[in-house]
Write a protein that holds these residues in place. Structure first.
Motif, PDB file in Angstrom:
ATOM      1  N   LYS A  20      34.076  49.179  97.261  1.00 54.16           N
ATOM      2  CA  LYS A  20      34.437  47.840  96.920  1.00 54.16           C
ATOM      3  C   LYS A  20      35.930  47.763  97.560  1.00 54.16           C
ATOM      4  O   LYS A  20      36.335  46.629  97.660  1.00 54.16           O
ATOM      5  CB  LYS A  20      34.522  47.835  95.320  1.00 54.16           C
ATOM      6  CG  LYS A  20      33.481  47.752  94.604  1.00 54.16           C
ATOM      7  CD  LYS A  20      33.539  47.818  93.303  1.00 54.16           C
ATOM      8  CE  LYS A  20      32.043  47.664  92.438  1.00 54.16           C
ATOM      9  NZ  LYS A  20      32.015  47.638  91.022  1.00 54.16           N
ATOM     10  N   ASP A  21      36.474  48.763  97.853  1.00 58.89           N
ATOM     11  CA  ASP A  21      38.059  48.724  98.324  1.00 58.89           C
ATOM     12  C   ASP A  21      37.695  48.103  99.978  1.00 58.89           C
ATOM     13  O   ASP A  21      36.996  49.032 100.739  1.00 58.89           O
ATOM     14  CB  ASP A  21      38.576  49.921  98.572  1.00 58.89           C
ATOM     15  CG  ASP A  21      40.076  49.837  99.316  1.00 58.89           C
ATOM     16  OD1 ASP A  21      39.953  49.989 100.549  1.00 58.89           O
ATOM     17  OD2 ASP A  21      41.175  49.720  98.447  1.00 58.89           O
ATOM     18  N   LYS A  22      38.333  46.994 100.376  1.00 59.27           N
ATOM     19  CA  LYS A  22      37.887  46.691 101.700  1.00 59.27           C
ATOM     20  C   LYS A  22      38.316  47.408 103.044  1.00 59.27           C
ATOM     21  O   LYS A  22      37.653  47.363 103.776  1.00 59.27           O
ATOM     22  CB  LYS A  22      38.886  45.206 101.909  1.00 59.27           C
ATOM     23  CG  LYS A  22      38.355  44.112 100.739  1.00 59.27           C
ATOM     24  CD  LYS A  22      38.946  42.761 101.096  1.00 59.27           C
ATOM     25  CE  LYS A  22      38.624  41.471 100.438  1.00 59.27           C
ATOM     26  NZ  LYS A  22      39.175  40.572 100.311  1.00 59.27           N
ATOM     27  N   ALA A  23      39.470  48.192 102.741  1.00 59.34           N
ATOM     28  CA  ALA A  23      39.854  49.002 103.746  1.00 59.34           C
ATOM     29  C   ALA A  23      38.861  50.235 104.098  1.00 59.34           C
ATOM     30  O   ALA A  23      38.328  50.520 105.078  1.00 59.34           O
ATOM     31  CB  ALA A  23      41.226  49.686 103.497  1.00 59.34           C
ATOM     32  N   ASN A  24      38.313  50.641 102.848  1.00 56.81           N
ATOM     33  CA  ASN A  24      37.238  51.615 102.841  1.00 56.81           C
ATOM     34  C   ASN A  24      35.876  51.357 103.638  1.00 56.81           C
ATOM     35  O   ASN A  24      35.335  51.688 104.446  1.00 56.81           O
ATOM     36  CB  ASN A  24      36.783  52.017 101.518  1.00 56.81           C
ATOM     37  CG  ASN A  24      37.860  52.944 100.829  1.00 56.81           C
ATOM     38  OD1 ASN A  24      38.932  53.562 101.678  1.00 56.81           O
ATOM     39  ND2 ASN A  24      38.015  53.199  99.626  1.00 56.81           N
ATOM     40  N   ALA A  25      35.796  50.054 103.038  1.00 53.17           N
ATOM     41  CA  ALA A  25      34.360  49.298 103.435  1.00 53.17           C
ATOM     42  C   ALA A  25      34.490  48.920 105.070  1.00 53.17           C
ATOM     43  O   ALA A  25      33.433  48.965 105.739  1.00 53.17           O
ATOM     44  CB  ALA A  25      34.121  47.804 102.663  1.00 53.17           C
ATOM     45  N   ALA A  26      35.473  48.765 105.496  1.00 55.22           N
ATOM     46  CA  ALA A  26      35.853  48.383 106.868  1.00 55.22           C
ATOM     47  C   ALA A  26      35.582  49.574 107.912  1.00 55.22           C
ATOM     48  O   ALA A  26      35.182  49.535 108.957  1.00 55.22           O
ATOM     49  CB  ALA A  26      37.161  47.695 107.383  1.00 55.22           C
ATOM     50  N   ALA A  27      35.918  50.930 107.236  1.00 53.51           N
ATOM     51  CA  ALA A  27      35.798  51.990 108.105  1.00 53.51           C
ATOM     52  C   ALA A  27      34.759  53.121 107.724  1.00 53.51           C
ATOM     53  O   ALA A  27      34.363  53.821 108.718  1.00 53.51           O
ATOM     54  CB  ALA A  27      37.200  52.839 107.887  1.00 53.51           C
ATOM     55  N   PHE A  28      34.092  52.883 106.562  1.00 55.96           N
ATOM     56  CA  PHE A  28      33.014  53.876 106.135  1.00 55.96           C
ATOM     57  C   PHE A  28      31.557  53.252 105.698  1.00 55.96           C
ATOM     58  O   PHE A  28      31.847  51.720 105.426  1.00 55.96           O
ATOM     59  CB  PHE A  28      33.469  54.768 105.347  1.00 55.96           C
ATOM     60  CG  PHE A  28      34.860  55.469 105.505  1.00 55.96           C
ATOM     61  CD1 PHE A  28      34.635  56.646 106.228  1.00 55.96           C
ATOM     62  CD2 PHE A  28      35.846  54.914 105.237  1.00 55.96           C
ATOM     63  CE1 PHE A  28      35.796  57.390 106.585  1.00 55.96           C
ATOM     64  CE2 PHE A  28      37.111  55.629 105.439  1.00 55.96           C
ATOM     65  CZ  PHE A  28      37.091  56.753 105.951  1.00 55.96           C
ATOM     66  N   GLU A  29      30.584  53.832 106.286  1.00 55.59           N
ATOM     67  CA  GLU A  29      29.404  53.077 105.581  1.00 55.59           C
ATOM     68  C   GLU A  29      28.334  54.097 105.124  1.00 55.59           C
ATOM     69  O   GLU A  29      28.312  55.514 105.377  1.00 55.59           O
ATOM     70  CB  GLU A  29      28.752  52.606 106.726  1.00 55.59           C
ATOM     71  CG  GLU A  29      28.343  53.279 107.948  1.00 55.59           C
ATOM     72  CD  GLU A  29      27.653  52.439 109.311  1.00 55.59           C
ATOM     73  OE1 GLU A  29      27.772  51.355 109.177  1.00 55.59           O
ATOM     74  OE2 GLU A  29      27.496  53.342 110.193  1.00 55.59           O
ATOM     75  N   VAL A  30      27.434  53.854 104.350  1.00 54.08           N
ATOM     76  CA  VAL A  30      26.456  54.560 104.076  1.00 54.08           C
ATOM     77  C   VAL A  30      25.276  54.644 104.814  1.00 54.08           C
ATOM     78  O   VAL A  30      24.642  53.722 105.294  1.00 54.08           O
ATOM     79  CB  VAL A  30      25.566  54.087 102.697  1.00 54.08           C
ATOM     80  CG1 VAL A  30      24.343  54.927 102.079  1.00 54.08           C
ATOM     81  CG2 VAL A  30      26.695  53.774 101.686  1.00 54.08           C
ATOM     82  N   ALA A  31      25.158  55.940 105.660  1.00 53.18           N
ATOM     83  CA  ALA A  31      24.080  56.057 106.471  1.00 53.18           C
ATOM     84  C   ALA A  31      22.750  56.099 106.061  1.00 53.18           C
ATOM     85  O   ALA A  31      21.818  55.643 106.681  1.00 53.18           O
ATOM     86  CB  ALA A  31      24.387  57.251 107.294  1.00 53.18           C
ATOM     87  N   GLU A  32      22.568  56.686 104.757  1.00 56.88           N
ATOM     88  CA  GLU A  32      21.078  56.820 104.092  1.00 56.88           C
ATOM     89  C   GLU A  32      21.434  57.107 102.887  1.00 56.88           C
ATOM     90  O   GLU A  32      22.151  57.592 102.296  1.00 56.88           O
ATOM     91  CB  GLU A  32      20.403  57.736 104.706  1.00 56.88           C
ATOM     92  CG  GLU A  32      18.952  58.000 104.378  1.00 56.88           C
ATOM     93  CD  GLU A  32      17.990  59.122 104.942  1.00 56.88           C
ATOM     94  OE1 GLU A  32      17.256  59.309 104.542  1.00 56.88           O
ATOM     95  OE2 GLU A  32      18.535  59.642 106.122  1.00 56.88           O
ATOM     96  N   GLN A  33      20.410  56.326 102.033  1.00 52.16           N
ATOM     97  CA  GLN A  33      20.382  56.692 100.610  1.00 52.16           C
ATOM     98  C   GLN A  33      19.186  57.570 100.539  1.00 52.16           C
ATOM     99  O   GLN A  33      18.168  57.470 101.061  1.00 52.16           O
ATOM    100  CB  GLN A  33      20.155  55.672  99.790  1.00 52.16           C
ATOM    101  CG  GLN A  33      21.376  54.651  99.402  1.00 52.16           C
ATOM    102  CD  GLN A  33      21.058  53.604  98.478  1.00 52.16           C
ATOM    103  OE1 GLN A  33      20.638  53.881  97.273  1.00 52.16           O
ATOM    104  NE2 GLN A  33      21.212  52.288  98.713  1.00 52.16           N
TER     105      GLN A  33
END
Length: 280
Positions: free
Chosen positions: A211-224
């Motif tokens: 939910k933090d914009k900085a985290n969302a810009a740099a990281f992603e979920v590769a797989e659930q």
């Protein structure tokens, strides 16, 4: 003194605004002079006038300190139990490993444990679980520049996980040797600072973090990864009265819409599949 208690415990009063009940957060004494009590419904409590919950902080969005107050999805659910019993909830922050053994329940430090804890057959040997209240999946969280696009890509990579969790167990079961971190915050910080290239952790934790914009810009979920996990609240073996009280609060919250409201407040858009039906 219990050796685990000697390692790290903090007593905090939970704060939520569930069903109109607001409890002020404050540091409290570990003095046991209040003694135990029995509610009108026959539920025995380790301290008079309060429902003492063991948890492990931080583990957002289920429990964490926000503006000096312990808040989260689990905290709000257990507040419903406390309200039904006519008492207030008090939270004891303890090492996560005690949840597998039920040490703090057996020693009378806590009435129950709520810590985003997966129901497993191993844990059932030491504690009794409530009905499941949450369906959880594991997430592979990576830096967007890592080139990792699935769990299969983790082979040969430096992977992190929270110690003593099912995420760590799952990674090990697939042949990985994850770096163990003491808390979910430490796991995510390990990824942020490059200590590890990916982490395996419960998806709801990742949802909150992204939910933090900085985290969302740099990281992603590769797989659930759907591991079939369900969360439950634990009580001491044989404490059926309290277990039934927890089950009733969960069932009532799902029936009257409170569960959905709390889910959307703390976790995100509500999915019916996230709320496992009460066991028969």
């Amino acid at each position: 003194m219990n050796t685990l208690l000697g390692r790290r415990t903090r007593v905090l009063v939970a704060t939520t605004a569930t069903a109109g009940m607001v409890l002020l957060a404050a540091c409290t004494s570990t003095d046991d002079s209040g003694g135990g009590s029995t509610t009108a419904g026959g539920v025995e409590l380790v301290k008079a006038g309060q429902l003492t919950t063991c948890t492990h902080l931080p583990y957002p969005p289920f429990q964490s300190e926000i503006d000096g107050k312990v808040q989260g999805f689990d905290v709000a659910l257990i507040d419903l139990v406390a309200e039904d019993l006519g008492v207030k909830q008090e939270i004891l922050d303890t090492p996560f490993e005690n949840f597998k053994t039920g040490a703090f329940l057996n020693s009378g430090e806590c009435d129950l444990a709520a810590a985003g804890m997966t129901i497993t057959e191993e844990r059932k040997k030491n504690v009794d679980f409530s009905d499941p209240y949450f369906e959880a999946t594991q997430a592979v969280l990576v830096d967007k520049k890592s080139g990792i696009s699935s769990f299969a890509d983790l082979e040969g990579r430096k992977v992190g996980a929270q110690a003593q969790t099912t995420g760590e167990d799952y990674a090990k079961s697939k042949g990985l040797d994850p770096v163990s971190f003491e808390s979910s915050d430490a796991v995510l910080n390990g990824l942020r600072t490059g200590q590890v290239e990916a982490v395996v952790i419960d998806y709801p934790v990742v949802q909150g973090w992204l939910k933090d914009k900085a985290n969302a810009a740099a990281f992603e979920v590769a797989e659930q990864v759907n591991t079939g996990e369900q969360y439950g609240v634990t009580v001491k073996k044989g404490n059926d009265k309290l277990r039934e009280a927890v089950n009733k609060a969960i069932k009532d919250a799902k029936a009257d819409g409170t569960y959905k409201k709390l889910y959307e407040q703390w976790i995100g858009p509500y999915d019916e599949s996230a709320a496992s039906p009460a066991a028969s």
